[in-house]
Write a protein that holds these residues in place. Structure first.
Motif, PDB file in Angstrom:
ATOM      1  N   THR A  12       0.818  -1.222   0.000  1.00 33.37           N
ATOM      2  CA  THR A  12       0.000   0.000   0.000  1.00 33.37           C
ATOM      3  C   THR A  12       0.846   1.263   0.000  1.00 33.37           C
ATOM      4  OG1 THR A  12      -0.256  -0.017   2.397  1.00 33.37           O
ATOM      5  CG2 THR A  12      -1.974  -1.104   1.114  1.00 33.37           C
ATOM      6  N   THR A  13       2.118   1.149   0.356  1.00 35.95           N
ATOM      7  CA  THR A  13       3.013   2.306   0.364  1.00 35.95           C
ATOM      8  C   THR A  13       4.119   2.173  -0.686  1.00 35.95           C
ATOM      9  OG1 THR A  13       4.393   1.304   2.090  1.00 35.95           O
ATOM     10  CG2 THR A  13       2.573   2.740   2.815  1.00 35.95           C
ATOM     11  N   LEU A  14       3.977   1.237  -1.600  1.00 40.14           N
ATOM     12  CA  LEU A  14       5.020   0.944  -2.589  1.00 40.14           C
ATOM     13  C   LEU A  14       5.368   2.167  -3.435  1.00 40.14           C
ATOM     14  CD1 LEU A  14       6.739  -1.448  -3.630  1.00 40.14           C
ATOM     15  CD2 LEU A  14       4.932  -1.887  -5.294  1.00 40.14           C
ATOM     16  N   THR A  15       6.657   2.416  -3.556  1.00 43.42           N
ATOM     17  CA  THR A  15       7.179   3.478  -4.414  1.00 43.42           C
ATOM     18  C   THR A  15       8.292   2.887  -5.276  1.00 43.42           C
ATOM     19  OG1 THR A  15       8.915   4.159  -2.865  1.00 43.42           O
ATOM     20  CG2 THR A  15       6.725   5.227  -2.632  1.00 43.42           C
ATOM     21  N   ALA A  16       8.721   3.655  -6.257  1.00 44.27           N
ATOM     22  CA  ALA A  16       9.836   3.201  -7.091  1.00 44.27           C
ATOM     23  C   ALA A  16      11.065   2.924  -6.233  1.00 44.27           C
ATOM     24  CB  ALA A  16      10.141   4.236  -8.169  1.00 44.27           C
ATOM     25  N   ASP A  17      11.266   3.697  -5.186  1.00 43.89           N
ATOM     26  CA  ASP A  17      12.424   3.511  -4.308  1.00 43.89           C
ATOM     27  C   ASP A  17      12.284   2.318  -3.374  1.00 43.89           C
ATOM     28  OD1 ASP A  17      13.812   5.681  -5.366  1.00 43.89           O
ATOM     29  OD2 ASP A  17      12.941   7.076  -3.923  1.00 43.89           O
ATOM     30  N   SER A  18      11.044   1.977  -2.991  1.00 44.31           N
ATOM     31  CA  SER A  18      10.867   0.883  -2.025  1.00 44.31           C
ATOM     32  C   SER A  18      10.725  -0.490  -2.677  1.00 44.31           C
ATOM     33  CB  SER A  18       9.673   1.159  -1.107  1.00 44.31           C
ATOM     34  OG  SER A  18       8.460   1.125  -1.815  1.00 44.31           O
ATOM     35  N   VAL A  19      10.749  -0.554  -4.006  1.00 41.66           N
ATOM     36  CA  VAL A  19      10.680  -1.853  -4.690  1.00 41.66           C
ATOM     37  C   VAL A  19      11.790  -2.769  -4.197  1.00 41.66           C
ATOM     38  CG1 VAL A  19      11.003  -3.002  -6.923  1.00 41.66           C
ATOM     39  CG2 VAL A  19       9.463  -1.031  -6.737  1.00 41.66           C
ATOM     40  N   LYS A  20      12.961  -2.200  -3.936  1.00 39.49           N
ATOM     41  CA  LYS A  20      14.113  -3.000  -3.495  1.00 39.49           C
ATOM     42  C   LYS A  20      13.859  -3.746  -2.188  1.00 39.49           C
ATOM     43  CE  LYS A  20      16.348   1.013  -1.417  1.00 39.49           C
ATOM     44  NZ  LYS A  20      15.736   2.170  -2.044  1.00 39.49           N
ATOM     45  N   LEU A  21      12.858  -3.318  -1.417  1.00 36.97           N
ATOM     46  CA  LEU A  21      12.528  -3.989  -0.162  1.00 36.97           C
ATOM     47  C   LEU A  21      11.780  -5.303  -0.385  1.00 36.97           C
ATOM     48  CD1 LEU A  21      11.493  -0.909   1.995  1.00 36.97           C
ATOM     49  CD2 LEU A  21      13.710  -2.100   1.923  1.00 36.97           C
ATOM     50  N   ALA A  22      11.514  -5.645  -1.632  1.00 34.04           N
ATOM     51  CA  ALA A  22      10.882  -6.940  -1.928  1.00 34.04           C
ATOM     52  C   ALA A  22      11.693  -8.081  -1.338  1.00 34.04           C
ATOM     53  CB  ALA A  22      10.713  -7.121  -3.434  1.00 34.04           C
ATOM     54  N   THR A  23      12.997  -7.910  -1.235  1.00 31.40           N
ATOM     55  CA  THR A  23      13.838  -8.969  -0.661  1.00 31.40           C
ATOM     56  C   THR A  23      13.531  -9.197   0.815  1.00 31.40           C
ATOM     57  OG1 THR A  23      15.597  -7.377  -0.216  1.00 31.40           O
ATOM     58  CG2 THR A  23      15.716  -8.599  -2.310  1.00 31.40           C
ATOM     59  N   ASP A  24      12.873  -8.250   1.466  1.00 32.02           N
ATOM     60  CA  ASP A  24      12.463  -8.433   2.859  1.00 32.02           C
ATOM     61  C   ASP A  24      11.243  -9.342   2.975  1.00 32.02           C
ATOM     62  OD1 ASP A  24      14.469  -6.648   3.506  1.00 32.02           O
ATOM     63  OD2 ASP A  24      13.110  -4.996   4.019  1.00 32.02           O
ATOM     64  N   PHE A  25      10.531  -9.532   1.872  1.00 27.19           N
ATOM     65  CA  PHE A  25       9.270 -10.266   1.911  1.00 27.19           C
ATOM     66  C   PHE A  25       9.232 -11.517   1.037  1.00 27.19           C
ATOM     67  CE2 PHE A  25       8.375  -5.783   2.745  1.00 27.19           C
ATOM     68  CZ  PHE A  25       7.814  -5.889   3.999  1.00 27.19           C
ATOM     69  N   MET A  97       1.713 -17.903  -0.925  1.00 28.50           N
ATOM     70  CA  MET A  97       2.172 -19.016  -0.093  1.00 28.50           C
ATOM     71  C   MET A  97       3.465 -18.577   0.585  1.00 28.50           C
ATOM     72  SD  MET A  97       1.294 -22.278  -2.506  1.00 28.50           S
ATOM     73  CE  MET A  97       1.446 -23.451  -1.182  1.00 28.50           C
ATOM     74  N   PHE A  98       3.606 -18.962   1.874  1.00 25.80           N
ATOM     75  CA  PHE A  98       4.745 -18.541   2.679  1.00 25.80           C
ATOM     76  C   PHE A  98       5.539 -19.754   3.153  1.00 25.80           C
ATOM     77  CE2 PHE A  98       1.366 -15.451   3.144  1.00 25.80           C
ATOM     78  CZ  PHE A  98       2.022 -14.234   3.005  1.00 25.80           C
ATOM     79  N   ASP A  99       6.855 -19.552   3.318  1.00 27.01           N
ATOM     80  CA  ASP A  99       7.667 -20.615   3.919  1.00 27.01           C
ATOM     81  C   ASP A  99       7.628 -20.472   5.438  1.00 27.01           C
ATOM     82  OD1 ASP A  99       9.471 -18.567   4.588  1.00 27.01           O
ATOM     83  OD2 ASP A  99      10.994 -19.195   3.146  1.00 27.01           O
ATOM     84  N   GLU A 100       8.374 -21.315   6.140  1.00 23.90           N
ATOM     85  CA  GLU A 100       8.358 -21.323   7.599  1.00 23.90           C
ATOM     86  C   GLU A 100       8.884 -20.012   8.200  1.00 23.90           C
ATOM     87  OE1 GLU A 100      10.056 -23.761   5.782  1.00 23.90           O
ATOM     88  OE2 GLU A 100       8.286 -25.063   5.738  1.00 23.90           O
ATOM     89  N   GLN A 101       9.731 -19.310   7.469  1.00 30.28           N
ATOM     90  CA  GLN A 101      10.270 -18.039   7.949  1.00 30.28           C
ATOM     91  C   GLN A 101       9.367 -16.851   7.596  1.00 30.28           C
ATOM     92  OE1 GLN A 101      12.416 -20.296   6.183  1.00 30.28           O
ATOM     93  NE2 GLN A 101      12.874 -21.113   8.200  1.00 30.28           N
ATOM     94  N   GLY A 102       8.278 -17.100   6.880  1.00 28.64           N
ATOM     95  CA  GLY A 102       7.345 -16.031   6.530  1.00 28.64           C
ATOM     96  C   GLY A 102       7.619 -15.346   5.215  1.00 28.64           C
ATOM     97  N   PHE A 103       8.554 -15.896   4.413  1.00 33.54           N
ATOM     98  CA  PHE A 103       8.826 -15.310   3.097  1.00 33.54           C
ATOM     99  C   PHE A 103       7.841 -15.869   2.071  1.00 33.54           C
ATOM    100  CE2 PHE A 103      12.902 -14.711   5.194  1.00 33.54           C
ATOM    101  CZ  PHE A 103      13.208 -13.407   4.822  1.00 33.54           C
ATOM    102  N   VAL A 104       7.411 -15.003   1.151  1.00 33.36           N
ATOM    103  CA  VAL A 104       6.527 -15.436   0.079  1.00 33.36           C
ATOM    104  C   VAL A 104       7.307 -16.342  -0.858  1.00 33.36           C
ATOM    105  CG1 VAL A 104       5.112 -14.683  -1.881  1.00 33.36           C
ATOM    106  CG2 VAL A 104       5.180 -13.303   0.210  1.00 33.36           C
ATOM    107  N   THR A 105       6.780 -17.531  -1.104  1.00 34.42           N
ATOM    108  CA  THR A 105       7.406 -18.460  -2.045  1.00 34.42           C
ATOM    109  C   THR A 105       6.635 -18.540  -3.351  1.00 34.42           C
ATOM    110  OG1 THR A 105       6.193 -20.322  -1.099  1.00 34.42           O
ATOM    111  CG2 THR A 105       8.413 -19.885  -0.226  1.00 34.42           C
ATOM    112  N   MET A 106       5.339 -18.197  -3.299  1.00 31.02           N
ATOM    113  CA  MET A 106       4.503 -18.210  -4.504  1.00 31.02           C
ATOM    114  C   MET A 106       3.510 -17.068  -4.407  1.00 31.02           C
ATOM    115  SD  MET A 106       1.400 -18.977  -6.110  1.00 31.02           S
ATOM    116  CE  MET A 106       0.470 -19.679  -4.785  1.00 31.02           C
ATOM    117  N   HIS A 107       3.426 -16.297  -5.490  1.00 26.16           N
ATOM    118  CA  HIS A 107       2.495 -15.167  -5.578  1.00 26.16           C
ATOM    119  C   HIS A 107       1.796 -15.275  -6.926  1.00 26.16           C
ATOM    120  CE1 HIS A 107       1.897 -10.530  -5.277  1.00 26.16           C
ATOM    121  NE2 HIS A 107       0.938 -11.080  -6.007  1.00 26.16           N
TER     122      HIS A 107
END
Length: 141
Positions: A12-25, A97-107
């Motif tokens: 909901t707050t995604l910007t061109a600069d925050s795309v790089k934070l995808a690695t957090d999720f 779908m999320f793994d055990e650590q909470g990362f998205v594995t399938m979108h």
């Protein structure tokens, strides 16, 4: 805040600069599929979002309902953006779908490209609307 809530807040707050934070999720090998793309890996997923910011103006996601259970979630949303000065709104949903650590594995995004986008565009809109009418059931009997 749950991992799903953090992810949806990022969207909901995604910007061109925050795309790089995808690695957090997203898991490094996460898969992503929508009506136009099918990619593997968080780097490829980030390229899709980068492309979104290059090709549209003022893109934003509005999150609606969500169901989360057994390491997966289903979320409904509206994607709003401008294209060549005209406002567009796409209604859709995502299966995550999320793994055990909470990362998205399938979108996987589900939305009707013909109804939500093509029939609203100049030039191709008229033939798409005509085609949809050819396959719709006439309930006036």
């Amino acid at each position: 805040m749950t991992r799903l809530e953090e992810l949806l807040s990022w969207y909901t707050t995604l910007t061109a600069d925050s795309v790089k934070l995808a690695t957090d999720f997203y898991h490094p090998n996460a898969s992503f599929k929508d009506p136009f793309n099918e990619v593997q890996g968080v780097v490829a997923i980030m390229r899709i979002f980068d492309h979104m910011f290059v090709t549209t103006q003022n893109p934003r996601f509005i999150m609606h309902d969500r169901i989360e259970q057994h390491g997966q979630a289903f979320v409904s949303w509206t994607f709003e953006f401008e294209l060549k000065g005209k406002q567009y709104s796409i209604l859709g949903a995502s299966h995550l779908m999320f793994d055990e650590q909470g990362f998205v594995t399938m979108h996987r995004d589900y939305w009707d490209a013909a109804e939500e986008l093509f029939q609203k565009l100049p030039f191709i809109g008229r033939p798409v609307r005509w085609l949809r009418r050819q396959f719709s059931v006439d309930l006036k009997d």
